[in-house]
Design a protein around this motif. Structure first.
Motif, short mmCIF file in Angstrom:
data_model
loop_
_atom_site.label_atom_id
_atom_site.label_comp_id
_atom_site.label_asym_id
_atom_site.label_seq_id
_atom_site.Cartn_x
_atom_site.Cartn_y
_atom_site.Cartn_z
N PHE A 163 64.80 46.60 47.84
CA PHE A 163 65.43 45.79 48.88
C PHE A 163 66.94 45.81 48.70
O PHE A 163 67.69 45.99 49.66
N LYS A 164 67.41 45.67 47.49
CA LYS A 164 68.84 45.67 47.23
C LYS A 164 69.45 47.01 47.61
O LYS A 164 70.55 47.08 48.15
N ASN A 165 68.76 48.11 47.32
CA ASN A 165 69.31 49.41 47.65
C ASN A 165 69.57 49.53 49.14
O ASN A 165 70.58 50.07 49.57
N ALA B 61 63.07 50.49 58.49
CA ALA B 61 63.88 51.55 59.09
C ALA B 61 64.63 51.04 60.31
O ALA B 61 65.80 51.36 60.53
N LYS B 62 63.96 50.22 61.12
CA LYS B 62 64.61 49.64 62.31
C LYS B 62 65.75 48.71 61.91
O LYS B 62 66.83 48.73 62.50
N LEU B 63 65.51 47.89 60.90
CA LEU B 63 66.50 46.89 60.48
C LEU B 63 67.71 47.52 59.82
O LEU B 63 68.81 46.96 59.89
N SER B 64 67.51 48.63 59.13
CA SER B 64 68.62 49.24 58.40
C SER B 64 69.33 50.32 59.21
O SER B 64 70.28 50.93 58.74
N ALA B 65 68.85 50.55 60.45
CA ALA B 65 69.47 51.59 61.30
C ALA B 65 70.87 51.17 61.74
O ALA B 65 71.13 49.99 61.94
N THR C 16 65.48 37.84 59.41
CA THR C 16 66.02 36.58 58.90
C THR C 16 66.06 36.59 57.38
O THR C 16 67.00 36.06 56.76
N LEU C 17 65.05 37.19 56.76
CA LEU C 17 64.99 37.28 55.31
C LEU C 17 66.18 38.08 54.77
O LEU C 17 66.79 37.69 53.76
N ILE C 18 66.51 39.16 55.43
CA ILE C 18 67.66 39.97 55.01
C ILE C 18 68.95 39.15 55.07
O ILE C 18 69.80 39.22 54.18
N LYS C 19 69.09 38.35 56.14
CA LYS C 19 70.28 37.51 56.27
C LYS C 19 70.35 36.48 55.15
O LYS C 19 71.43 36.19 54.61
N LEU C 20 69.20 35.94 54.76
CA LEU C 20 69.17 34.98 53.66
C LEU C 20 69.56 35.66 52.35
O LEU C 20 70.37 35.13 51.57
N PHE C 21 69.00 36.86 52.11
CA PHE C 21 69.37 37.61 50.91
C PHE C 21 70.87 37.88 50.90
O PHE C 21 71.55 37.73 49.87
#
Length: 249
Positions: free
Chosen positions: A7-9, A245-249, A216-221
């Motif tokens: 996830f961090k990567n 893949a969609k979120l990191s595009a 939302t989880l990514i935003k919290l992280f």
């Protein structure tokens, strides 16, 4: 996509590299200072300092920065009363989360962590409210090209590790916390310097989250890891590769 390290990567590939690097240097500098203050300035006899220095070098922290941090920590130049604190709670989608922090002001850090959870639909719990869902382990990660799964497994067994799991991208080796330094040093002798090494919370089971929850989880992280006091965020999420893949595009 499950677990903290992967996830961090992805998080770091999203951009704002200079800002992220500054945050990483702040965290690593603090770790070096605390390790030198509590265990002395000799890495050979101070495993915590040795681990912190290795992590700093892996992030390409300048040698002068490392030496200044060691000097400040061991030479009495740092009179800050640092405390290790742990926060536990649930994020979006019922994901269990553990936030490890190193702070000189528990009230400030608790307030900021609580605010982050609240902003993104999570909530903090009591100590040990979610940690029973994790194992505290030593984790050593090597890139896939260091060797085959069988070769790495054999090296891990000989080093005294508990487990080795391999993917197309990396090899993850875990061991008991008390054996971490011994296992890491044995692996370095056979496989070379690892991609990363440290103590982490490894989830016993994972929770699948959908695309909305994952965003939302990514935003919290992001918010938690941007906090200077936060050293590590661990969670038991499982995000499908196509969603990631969609979120990191």
């Amino acid at each position: 996509m499950a677990g903290h390290s992967q996830f961090k990567n992805i998080m770091y590939r999203k951009g704002a590299q200079d800002k992220k690097r500054a945050k990483i240097f702040t965290r690593l500098t603090r770790e070096i200072q605390v390790a030198a203050k509590t265990g002395g300035d000799d890495p050979a006899s101070n495993p915590a300092l040795r681990t912190a220095i290795a992590a700093a070098r892996k992030e390409n922290m300048p040698k002068d920065n490392i030496e200044r941090a060691i000097k400040k920590g061991s030479g009495g130049g740092d009179d800050t009363n640092w405390e290790d604190v742990r926060y536990e709670g649930y994020g979006p989608g019922g994901v269990a989360m553990i936030v490890d922090a190193l702070t000189d002001n528990r009230n400030r850090t608790a307030s900021e962590v609580r605010a982050a959870f609240s902003k993104f639909g999570g909530n903090l719990g009591e100590t040990n409210s979610v940690s029973f869902m994790f194992n505290r382990v030593g984790q050593i990660i090597y890139p896939a090209e260091v060797g085959s799964a069988d070769e790495v497994l054999e090296a891990a067994i000989e080093a005294g590790a508990e487990n080795a799991e391999s993917t197309e991208a990396e090899h993850e080796i875990t061991c008991p916390v008390e054996d971490f330094n011994t296992v890491r040093e044995a692996l370095e002798a056979t496989l070379g310097e690892p991609q990363s090494a440290g103590l982490t919370w490894k989830p016993l089971n994972t929770v699948a989250v959908d695309e909305d929850q994952a965003g939302t989880l990514i935003k919290l992280f992001d918010t938690l890891e941007d906090n200077d006091d936060v050293q590590q965020v661990s969670a038991n999420f499982d995000i499908a590769d196509d969603v990631m893949a969609k979120l990191s595009a």
